[in-house]
Design an enzyme around this catalytic site. Structure first.
Site, short mmCIF file in Angstrom:
data_model
loop_
_atom_site.label_atom_id
_atom_site.label_comp_id
_atom_site.label_asym_id
_atom_site.label_seq_id
_atom_site.Cartn_x
_atom_site.Cartn_y
_atom_site.Cartn_z
N ASN A 1 0.83 -1.20 0.00
CA ASN A 1 0.00 0.00 0.00
C ASN A 1 0.87 1.25 0.00
O ASN A 1 0.98 1.93 -1.02
CB ASN A 1 -0.94 -0.03 1.21
CG ASN A 1 -1.92 1.12 1.21
OD1 ASN A 1 -1.85 2.00 0.35
ND2 ASN A 1 -2.82 1.15 2.15
N ASP A 2 1.51 1.53 1.13
CA ASP A 2 2.26 2.78 1.25
C ASP A 2 3.33 2.94 0.16
O ASP A 2 3.58 4.05 -0.29
CB ASP A 2 2.93 2.86 2.63
CG ASP A 2 1.90 3.01 3.74
OD1 ASP A 2 0.82 3.55 3.44
OD2 ASP A 2 2.18 2.59 4.86
N VAL A 3 3.94 1.82 -0.24
CA VAL A 3 5.05 1.92 -1.19
C VAL A 3 4.57 2.26 -2.60
O VAL A 3 5.37 2.43 -3.51
CB VAL A 3 5.87 0.61 -1.26
CG1 VAL A 3 6.53 0.35 0.09
CG2 VAL A 3 5.03 -0.55 -1.69
N THR A 4 3.22 2.38 -2.78
CA THR A 4 2.70 2.75 -4.09
C THR A 4 2.01 4.11 -4.05
O THR A 4 1.47 4.57 -5.05
CB THR A 4 1.65 1.74 -4.57
OG1 THR A 4 0.54 1.77 -3.66
CG2 THR A 4 2.22 0.34 -4.62
N ALA B 1 1.72 3.37 7.57
CA ALA B 1 2.03 4.76 7.85
C ALA B 1 0.76 5.52 8.27
O ALA B 1 0.83 6.66 8.67
CB ALA B 1 2.65 5.42 6.63
#
Lengths: 137, 465
Positions: free
Chosen positions: B392-395, B433
């Site tokens: 999720n966060d890494v995209t 995050a």
């Protein structure tokens, strides 16, 4: 303390002195300068020699580890973990003397812990690396 | 065995360890590297056993048998998804072993040639206290990390007021106790130092959240190396010093890579308090009026079957759902249809460095198909489908566009550039995050709600039909 004990003790002391001399020689191979200086100053503290080894090893580690491919970072952690259990060397010396004392018990416990790590670490690394074999399908 | 000979054998063993790390530069040479490591360790142990200080063997053999059996059993049984907690647990053992060795050296200095009890050389005492303190911090720190990864305690950062001041006070106390120990060689100082360092290790890791675990594990990896080096200084053993330095450097580099992967400084991570337990609903209300397109497994199968290239972006959610095997099956079917399938790995995907790569390798994904962030990022623009599974966060494009976002500046995978983005997720919740992902609401995004493994299995079924 009887005569034989004293003589073995003297023997091991002499052996220790030998090890120190060897430390310096190993260093000489790495850094000619340091060897040169240590030859002049026989009273060089062993800690300084050890520090030189330490710093050089940090540099070796730095350059070697940067070359590790990111895909193998997990096996890297597992294998460094196994390798850092070389602390077992210290534990073996503690567990080695005859008789039974507090230090020996501590040494024994450290041997057990470090062995868990050595066997566990190398085996789990091996398992991971097996998975990275080229697939022939 | 003469001291000269053992020093040379220790040198051989150090070189073997360097070769072990060197081997990991490519998968082909890595297995030989591991063999070097085993040889190095065998040489080191055999050399020590043959040294004149070691005369009684039964206890040692017993210890190695017990430890070896436990270690082998655990390592053979462990699931690859549980790798991070295993490594954390192993780190704690190195730390504890360092504490014990320091204790042994303190109570029986003559075995190590450090002088007699009551008159240990000052330099040795300094080194001993350092080895002891770092070992103790590594031990409790790793125990906490293990508990968090295993889910025994909440992954949420545990913060209390005055925490940093208290930790700093403990740090100063450690320095003072070291000074006291060196000055007096008192055993009270020795054990107090041990206790305070144990407490500090515990408190240092407690406030660090689940999302920062890759950094924490790498950091503890580094500590375990420094602890070994500290003991090496105490015992004047070059092998321990060299190995400790190698491991310490390795852990430090990994921590740096992980921090860079999240655009955080190491201090920021250590101070802690970042992130949530994960899976908790994001800030409510903000997403209420925006429309989300959701689809079924059949839709996803249809889209991917007609694509030329698909890039899979796996994250920790995939590991939790154990979806890697089903995912590989799906990729195999797509490849049979002539679709190019590759996997994009973010540096901090998973709970430890390289975790995703191992999981994919376990599922028999060829490692040539698995590509790191810098190499694949520009290919998203030409990809037909980005299949995000458990990440999720890494995209999240907010990392590039929104300076207010807590993840601003973090390098991300540019999945939004792909023609279609498929998001496998259980719900609309935010990532670790705690930030909402605007990608969910884009026109070219299709959400596939459900368990990652089940979803992959359903897509496989739909592809077969």
């Amino acid at each position: 303390m009887d005569a034989t004990q004293i003589s073995t003790r003297a023997g091991s002391l002499a052996a220790d002195a030998d090890t120190l001399a060897q430390n310096l020689r190993v260093l000489a191979a790495d850094a000619g300068q340091i060897a040169h200086r240590s030859a002049e100053a026989a009273g060089l503290s062993p800690t300084v020699g050890a520090l030189a080894v330490f710093v050089l090893a940090c540099f070796v580690g730095y350059y070697v580890v940067w070359r590790v491919t990111p895909a193998l970072h997990s096996p890297l952690m597992a294998v460094t973990n196994a390798v850092s259990s070389v602390i077992i060397v210290g534990a073996l010396i503690a567990a080695g003397p005859a008789g039974l004392g507090f230090a020996k018990v501590m040494g024994f416990l450290a041997v057990v812990l470090a062995s868990v790590n050595i066997f566990g670490g190398f085996i789990v690394t091996h398992r991971m690396l097996q998975m990275f074999k080229k697939k022939t399908r | 065995m003469s001291a000269n000979l053992s020093a040379i054998l220790y040198l051989v063993s150090s070189i073997c360890f360097i070769m072990a790390l060197r081997g990991l530069s490519s998968p082909e040479t890595s297995r030989a590297g591991n063999l070097y490591g085993i040889i190095g360790m065998t040489v080191a142990v055999a050399t020590t056993l043959a040294s004149p200080e070691v005369v009684s063997y039964w206890m040692i053999i017993l210890g190695i048998l017990i430890g070896g059996a436990i270690g082998s059993l655990i390592a053979l049984r462990i699931e690859m998804t549980a790798l991070p907690q295993l490594v954390a647990a192993f780190h704690s053992l190195v730390g504890l072993a360092a504490v014990f060795v320091a204790g042994a050296a303190f109570y029986a200095p003559e075995s190590y040639g450090l002088g007699a009890r009551g008159s240990i050389h000052a330099a040795s005492l300094i080194e001993m206290s350092l080895g002891l303190a770092i070992g103790a911090i590594t031990f409790t720190g790793s125990v906490v990390a293990f508990a968090k990864l295993q889910g025994l305690v909440s992954g949420k950062p545990l913060v209390f007021p005055g925490q940093h001041v208290f930790n700093a006070a403990l740090g100063i106390a450690i320095l003072l106790l070291c000074a006291w120990l060196v000055a007096s060689e008192s055993s009270v100082a020795f054990w107090l130092l041990c206790l305070v360092a144990l407490a500090l290790g515990f408190l240092l890791i407690l406030p660090i959240g689940g999302a920062d675990m890759p950094v924490v594990i790498s950091m503890l990896n580094s500590y375990s190396g420094w602890a070994a080096a500290g003991i090496g200084f105490t015992l004047q053993n070059n092998l321990l010093i060299v190995t400790g330095a190698l491991v310490g450097a390795s852990g430090a580099i990994l921590s740096y890579i992980m921090c860079k992967g999240m655009n955080r400084s190491i201090f920021n991570v250590i101070l802690g308090g970042f992130g949530t337990d994960g899976g908790v609903a994001g800030p409510a209300g903000s997403s209420g009026d925006k429309a989300v397109k959701s689809g079924s497994a059949e839709d996803a199968a249809f889209i991917m079957k007609n694509a030329r290239s698909v890039i899979v972006v796996p994250g920790y959610g995939m590991a939790v759902a154990q979806a890697q095997h089903a995912l590989r099956e799906m990729a195999d079917l797509l490849k049979k249809e002539g679709v190019e399938v590759r996997y994009a790995i973010h540096p901090v995907a998973g709970r430890m460095p390289g975790h995703m790569n191992v999981l994919l390798a376990e599922a028999n994904v060829p490692y040539e198909d698995v590509v790191e962030l810098e190499e694949i990022n520009r290919d998203f623009a030409t990809a037909d489908v980005a299949f995000v599974i458990g990440a999720n966060d890494v995209t999240n494009p907010a990392a590039k566009t929104d300076p207010q976002s807590p993840i601003y500046g973090m390098p991300i995978l540019d999945v939004e550039r792909a023609q279609t983005v498929l998001f496998v997720k259980r719900s609309m919740s935010s990532g670790y995050a705690g930030v909402e992902n605007e990608l969910f609401f884009r026109d070219n995004t299709m959400m596939l709600f459900g368990d990652a493994k089940k979803m992959c299995e359903e897509i496989v079924k739909a592809l077969g039909a």
